[in-house]
Design an enzyme around this catalytic site. Structure first.
Site: not given
Lengths: 423, 416
Positions: A67, A70-71, A142
Site C-alpha cells: 500500500h 502504491e502511494h 489514513e
C-alpha cells in the site's frame, strides 16, 4: 507478441489477451458503444505478499509495504501523477487490496496521453528518505481514519481470531509502527520484484482498440527484465487463535461478525468460491429463513450479510450485522447452520440462488470499470473473465451439498463484537 | 430523448439503453419536504419494499426477484432542495440474456406497478406488524448516524446551516415522531403521495408503446397536483457560527458550510461548477494540492456545491491538533482564488475533468437516470452535451465572481 482471443457464447462478446515482447500482458475488452474507457495497470502484489524470493534471495517485509508503494509509485522526480493526469482530464486513482495493487484511470478523451502517464509513472520508481517520511505521516492519517470504522475493526478482529500466521490478518495499510520500518531501499527492492513488465497486466475496457494499447506499450519503451519472483505461501494451522473477543467504540448498536475458517487444501479454486457464494446466499440472503426471522424479530437490520472471504490460500465465511442482542444473533446463526447442514440445500433453493447469481454475473459485463477490473482479478488467478460464467453452468446441487458438509465448523469459529461505549 | 406527459403531472422519459446489459425503470414521486410528514415518508419506502398483494411477504417477494435473474428492486427517500423524492427503482437483465426466453422487462413493469398500486394492507391501513418492524429499523438507522463519523459531522453541520428551512427537513425524519405513526395514518399518507405529487417515470430500455400504455392506464384519472416542484431556496447570510462536539475518535473531522449571497443565474451555475471543482472537487484542486499535499494538514479535504440549496460544503479529516489550522487554510484557499491568481492552465485542466465526467454520464445506468431526474426537478431539460458547451465558455472572471458570492455561515468540529 502472442495474442489470444477469448470469447463468450452467452454474452456474444470477446476480448484479447496479448503477451508483448517486453513481457507485459495487455487485455483489451472493446465496448465501442461506451463513450469512455477504464484502464487498470496492476501487479499481483498485495498486502498479504510479505514473504517472497527474488532470483533466489529471500525477503520478508513489514505490514503495509504494498500500500505504501502504491502511494509512492504515483510520484516521480517531476511531480506526482495526479498533476499529469490533470492535463488530460482523466480521473485517476490507485488502490491496494489483499492480493494486488492497481493503478487506474477513467476517461472519455485524451486516452493515449493518459495511457502514457499511467505506464510511465508506475514503472519509474522514485523514493527519497524525505518523501518516504512525508508519506508515513499521510498514511498514518489514513490508518487512523479506518480505526474509527466499526466494520473495518470487526473484520480484522475476526481475521486476527482465525489466522495465526497468514498475513491476511493484518490491515492492508499496516500500522503506524509497521510503516515506520519502511525505507527507500525496501521500496526499490519491491518495485524491482513486482513492477517489472512481466509481473504486470494492463487491462482496458471501453471505447478502445488493441492497436492503441500495443502502441502505448511500445511508446513506454519497457525493457524485458527477468526476475524470478516466488510469493511464499504461509504455513497456517487448521485451528484458530481465539474464539471470542470484543471492543468498545462510539457507535449506536453492537456490530458482530461470526467468522469460520474453512479448510484449504492447496489452492482455493474458482468453483469452491462460487459454491461458497451460493451456500452463503441460501443461508443468509434475503430469501433465507434466517434473515427473514431475525429481521422481523428485530434481532438484525438491513446491515445483516454473509460473505465468502477468500484468496489463493485462505478461505473463510463471515456473517455479520448490527444487533441489539449479539448473543441471540450468534445463537440463531449457529442454529441455522446446524439445520442447513442436517437437511442440506433443496433443489428449489439451489435453482433460485443460481438464477440470481447468473443475473449478477451478466451485469458484471455492463460497465467498463467492472470489466477491466474483473479481467485483472481473474488473470491473476489464472482464469479468463468468462471463467465464472462457464464453471457456474456445471455446478450441481450435489457439489453444493458436498461442500456445505465441510463448512461452518464451530471449532474454527471466531466471534468478534464492537459494543457501544455505554454498554 | 423525449419527455412526454402521459397523465396529469406524470411524465415518462425513455432513455437510451443500447450499451447496457440491463433495463432500468424508476418511478419518482416528488412532494414538498414537509417536516410533519418526513418520518412517514421515511418509513413508507421500506414498508412497501417488503412485498405487495401478489407476493405478500418479504421472503416470497425476494424469491420472485431472484427468480427474475436477481432483479433489483429498491425504494428510497431523498431530499432535493426543498423537495422530497420517493423513488421506486427496478433493474434486471435484458430479455436477450434470459435463459428461458422470458419477457423480463414486461414482468418488471408489472412488479413495479404492483408494489406502487397494490400494497399489502389490513383494516384500512398498512399491516401493523410490518410497520412496527420498520419503525424499529428506522429508529436504529437514525441512531446509527453516529457510526460513520464523516457523515455524522457533515449532517450536524448541515442541521445548523439549514435550521428550520425545508432544505433541512431530515431525510429520515425524527425520532420523536416514530411512535406517533399508525397504520391508517401511514396508509393515508401513501394515498396522498400517489394521488397528489409530481411523478417522473424514467425507463432506460428500448422505447415500447405497451410500456407507455401500462403506465398511462395505471395513473389514469389523476387530478393535477396541488403543489409545484419547489424552487431553490438559499439560506440567508449569518455571522459565522462555530460549533464544537467532543467525541472519542481517532481522527477529527471538520465541516464548513457556505451560502451564496443571492440566487445564481444560469450562467453562474455553470461557473460555480468549474469554480467548486478548482477549489476542492478534483485531485488537483486547491484544497487537495495545498491543504492535504503541500501542508499535510489532513487526510482528505473536499468541496462540493449543491445547486438545489445554493450551498457549498467543505469537509476534512484531520489530526485533532490541526483542526484550527485546517479551518484557516480552507478559508485562505477560497480567498486566494477570489483575490489571487487563477492560471489558465488550472482552469483548462479542471474543465477537462468536468468534460470527461459529462461525457461519461451516458455510460452508467444510474448516472444517466439521475442526470435527467435532476433536470426534471430543476425545471430544465439540459443534456450533458449542452452543459459541456456552457462549461467550456466559463471565464476566469466568472469563476472569481461566483466564488465571491460565497459567505461562510457554519463551522462544525468533531474532535476529542
Amino acid at each position: 507478441m502472442e495474442k489470444q482471443i477469448i470469447k463468450s457464447d452467452i454474452l456474444k462478446e470477446q476480448y484479447s489477451l496479448i503477451k508483448t515482447d517486453c513481457g507485459l500482458t495487455i487485455a483489451c475488452y472493446p465496448m465501442p458503444r461506451h463513450n469512455g474507457i477504464h484502464a487498470v495497470f496492476a501487479t499481483k502484489f498485495g498486502s498479504i505478499n510479505r514473504r517472497f524470493t527474488v532470483d533466489g534471495e529471500k525477503y520478508e517485509i513489514p505490514a503495509g509495504v504494498a500500500h505504501f508503494l502504491e502511494h509512492k509509485m504515483f510520484e516521480n522526480e517531476d511531480g506526482d501523477a495526479f498533476e499529469k493526469f490533470a492535463k488530460t482530464g482523466a480521473n485517476a486513482n490507485a488502490f491496494t487490496s489483499f492480493d494486488k495493487t492497481c493503478y487506474i484511470f477513467s476517461a472519455t478523451s485524451n486516452i493515449d496521453a493518459s495511457l502514457d502517464i499511467l505506464l510511465s509513472f508506475v514503472t519509474q520508481p522514485y523514493f527519497t528518505k524525505e518523501t518516504v517520511e512525508k508519506e508515513q505521516g499521510i498514511i498514518g492519517q489514513e490508518i487512523k481514519m479506518y480505526d474509527d470504522s466499526a466494520s473495518w475493526r470487526v473484520l480484522f478482529g475476526v481475521l486476527e481470531g482465525l489466522y495465526h500466521n497468514h498475513t491476511v490478518k493484518d490491515d492492508i495499510a499496516g500500522s503506524v509502527e509497521s510503516i515506520a520500518e519502511i525505507t527507500p531501499e525496501m521500496l526499490y527492492k519491491c518495485a524491482e520484484a513486482f513492477y517489472s513488465p512481466g509481473e504486470m497486466i494492463l487491462s482496458v475496457a471501453g471505447n478502445i482498440t488493441e492497436q492503441q494499447l500495443v502502441d502505448a506499450v511500445e511508446r513506454a519503451g519497457f525493457t524485458a527484465e527477468k526476475h524470478h519472483v516466488v510469493r511464499e505461501q504461509t504455513e497456517e494451522p487448521e485451528d484458530i487463535v481465539y474464539s471470542e473477543k470484543s471492543i468498545k467504540m462510539p457507535i449506536s448498536l453492537p456490530l458482530v461478525a461470526v467468522g469460520f475458517k474453512e479448510k484449504v487444501d492447496g489452492t482455493v479454486t474458482a468453483k469452491q468460491g462460487i459454491i461458497g457464494d451460493i451456500i452463503i446466499d441460501i443461508l443468509t440472503g434475503s430469501t433465507s429463513e434466517l434473515f427473514n426471522k431475525l429481521y422481523d424479530s428485530n434481532v438484525v437490520n438491513g446491515t445483516f450479510e454473509g460473505e465468502i472471504f477468500a484468496g489463493e490460500d485462505y478461505y473463510s465465511s463471515i456473517i455479520s450485522g448490527e444487533s441489539a442482542d449479539p448473543q441471540l444473533l450468534v445463537s440463531e446463526i449457529w442454529q441455522a447452520i446446524d439445520k442447513i447442514k442436517e437437511n442440506g440445500i433443496t433443489q428449489e433453493e439451489f435453482d433460485i440462488s443460481k438464477n440470481a447469481m447468473y443475473g449478477s454475473m451478466v451485469v458484471d459485463f455492463e460497465n467498463v470499470e467492472e470489466v477491466a477490473t474483473s479481467i485483472v482479478n481473474q488473470y491473476f488467478k489464472g482464469n479468463t473473465v468468462y471463467n465464472s460464467l462457464e464453471i457456474f453452468k456445471e455446478i450441481t446441487l450435489e457439489d453444493v451439498n458436498s461442500q456445505l458438509k465441510t463448512m461452518f465448523n464451530k471449532d474454527r469459529c471466531t466471534v468478534f463484537t464492537a459494543y457501544p461505549m455505554e454498554a | 430523448m423525449e419527455r412526454q406527459t402521459i397523465q396529469n403531472n406524470v411524465s415518462l422519459t425513455f432513455l437510451p439503453s443500447d450499451k447496457f446489459k440491463r433495463n432500468r425503470i424508476s418511478i419518482s414521486f416528488i412532494v414538498p419536504n414537509e417536516k410533519e410528514k418526513a418520518t412517514m415518508y421515511a418509513v413508507l419506502p421500506t414498508l412497501m419494499e417488503r412485498g405487495y398483494e401478489d407476493y405478500p411477504d418479504m421472503c416470497t417477494f425476494s424469491r420472485k426477484l431472484n427468480a427474475m435473474y436477481g432483479a433489483d428492486f429498491s425504494a428510497t427517500t431523498s431530499v432535493v432542495g426543498q423537495n422530497r423524492v420517493l423513488r421506486f427503482t427496478m433493474q434486471g437483465i435484458k430479455n436477450q440474456y434470459c435463459i428461458n426466453g422470458e419477457n423480463l422487462l414486461a414482468e418488471m413493469v408489472d412488479v413495479m406497478l404492483g408494489v406502487i398500486f397494490r400494497p399489502c394492507t389490513e383494516d384500512g391501513g398498512f399491516i401493523a406488524d410490518w410497520m412496527e418492524v420498520e419503525k424499529v429499523k428506522l429508529r436504529e438507522e437514525i441512531e446509527g448516524e453516529i457510526n460513520e463519523k464523516r457523515g455524522y459531522c457533515i449532517k450536524n453541520a448541515q442541521r445548523k446551516f439549514f435550521g428550520s428551512s425545508k432544505n433541512g427537513v431530515e431525510r429520515l425524519g425524527y425520532l420523536e415522531d416514530i411512535d406517533t405513526i399508525t397504520p391508517t395514518a401511514l396508509y393515508d399518507c401513501y394515498r396522498q403521495l400517489i394521488s397528489d405529487s409530481i411523478v417522473e417515470i424514467m425507463v432506460t430500455a428500448e422505447e415500447d408503446e405497451t410500456i407507455k400504455d401500462k403506465f398511462a392506464a395505471a395513473f389514469a384519472g389523476r387530478k393535477a397536483a396541488s403543489h409545484p416542484v419547489l424552487p431553490v431556496e438559499i439560506m440567508p447570510q449569518t455571522q459565522v457560527q462555530t460549533y464544537s462536539e467532543s467525541m472519542d475518535i481517532v481522527q477529527g473531522k471538520v465541516c464548513l458550510f457556505y451560502t451564496v449571497k443571492r440566487p445564481l443565474t444560469e450562467d453562474e451555475r455553470y461557473a460555480m461548477l468549474v469554480a467548486s471543482a478548482i477549489y476542492g472537487g478534483t485531485a488537483s484542486s486547491r484544497l487537495f494540492k495545498n491543504v492535504r499535499e503541500k501542508q499535510s494538514l489532513c487526510y482528505y479535504c473536499a468541496a462540493a456545491y449543491n445547486g438545489f440549496s445554493g450551498s457549498m460544503r467543505v469537509d476534512s479529516g484531520v489530526e485533532h491538533h490541526n483542526c484550527e489550522k485546517v479551518i484557516e487554510a480552507v478559508q485562505k484557499e477560497l480567498a486566494d482564488l477570489i483575490g489571487g491568481t487563477i492560471t489558465q492552465q488550472e482552469i483548462n485542466e479542471t474543465k477537462l475533468v468536468l468534460l470527461n465526467s459529462l461525457d461519461a454520464v451516458h455510460d452508467g445506468l444510474h448516472g444517466l437516470e439521475a442526470w435527467y431526474l435532476n433536470e426534471a426537478i430543476r425545471g430544465t431539460w439540459t443534456s450533458p452535451e449542452q452543459v459541456k458547451a456552457k462549461v467550456e465558455a466559463v471565464t476566469e472572471q466568472q469563476i472569481r465572481n461566483v466564488l465571491g458570492l460565497l459567505h461562510l455561515n457554519v463551522v462544525y468540529k468533531l474532535t476529542k
